[in-house]
Design a protein around this motif. Structure first.
Motif, PDB file in Angstrom:
ATOM      1  N   UNK A 157     -14.294   6.495 -29.267  1.00 15.97           N
ATOM      2  CA  UNK A 157     -15.443   7.390 -29.401  1.00 15.97           C
ATOM      3  C   UNK A 157     -15.910   7.901 -28.031  1.00 15.97           C
ATOM      4  N   UNK A 158     -15.885   7.024 -27.037  1.00 19.38           N
ATOM      5  CA  UNK A 158     -16.366   7.393 -25.703  1.00 19.38           C
ATOM      6  C   UNK A 158     -15.322   8.106 -24.843  1.00 19.38           C
ATOM      7  N   UNK A 159     -14.051   7.978 -25.195  1.00 25.51           N
ATOM      8  CA  UNK A 159     -12.985   8.451 -24.310  1.00 25.51           C
ATOM      9  C   UNK A 159     -12.800   9.965 -24.366  1.00 25.51           C
ATOM     10  N   UNK A 160     -13.368  10.635 -23.382  1.00 29.23           N
ATOM     11  CA  UNK A 160     -13.170  12.079 -23.200  1.00 29.23           C
ATOM     12  C   UNK A 160     -12.495  12.326 -21.861  1.00 29.23           C
ATOM     13  N   UNK A 161     -11.800  11.319 -21.369  1.00 26.85           N
ATOM     14  CA  UNK A 161     -11.159  11.432 -20.061  1.00 26.85           C
ATOM     15  C   UNK A 161      -9.973  12.386 -20.135  1.00 26.85           C
ATOM     16  N   UNK A 207      -5.436   7.572 -15.619  1.00 33.22           N
ATOM     17  CA  UNK A 207      -6.237   6.719 -14.747  1.00 33.22           C
ATOM     18  C   UNK A 207      -7.684   6.659 -15.230  1.00 33.22           C
ATOM     19  N   UNK A 208      -8.238   7.811 -15.602  1.00 29.18           N
ATOM     20  CA  UNK A 208      -9.608   7.839 -16.117  1.00 29.18           C
ATOM     21  C   UNK A 208      -9.745   7.012 -17.378  1.00 29.18           C
ATOM     22  N   UNK A 209      -8.753   7.089 -18.246  1.00 32.45           N
ATOM     23  CA  UNK A 209      -8.769   6.317 -19.483  1.00 32.45           C
ATOM     24  C   UNK A 209      -8.718   4.817 -19.196  1.00 32.45           C
TER      25      UNK A 209
END
Length: 81
Positions: A31-35, A39-41
């Protein structure tokens, strides 16, 4: 200072995977992962599974996020005028 969740807590709270089929779908991370990058993920995965518990560090992060949000508002305003 970071909090460390037990494997049981990560599972029961569906932080990294859901309890239905074990995939990320429906988990907090999904739900939060908009990377935009791997690496961001990975960094987000670490932050979600090891949240801060020091009030000073939490306040510093909140302050940084509010400054970024404010600068983005100002940038958007400049682009629209």
């Amino acid at each position: 200072m970071e909090m460390t969740f037990s494997a049981n807590a990560l599972q029961q709270l569906e932080i990294l995977k859901n309890n239905s089929d074990g995939s990320e779908n429906g988990s907090l991370l999904q739900i939060l992962n908009c990377t935009l990058t791997i690496f961001g993920s990975r960094l987000l995965r670490h932050w979600v599974s090891h949240p801060l518990c020091d009030q000073t560090m939490i306040s510093a992060c909140l302050h940084a996020v509010s400054e970024i949000a404010e600068s983005m508002k100002q940038f958007a305003y400049m682009m629209c005028t």
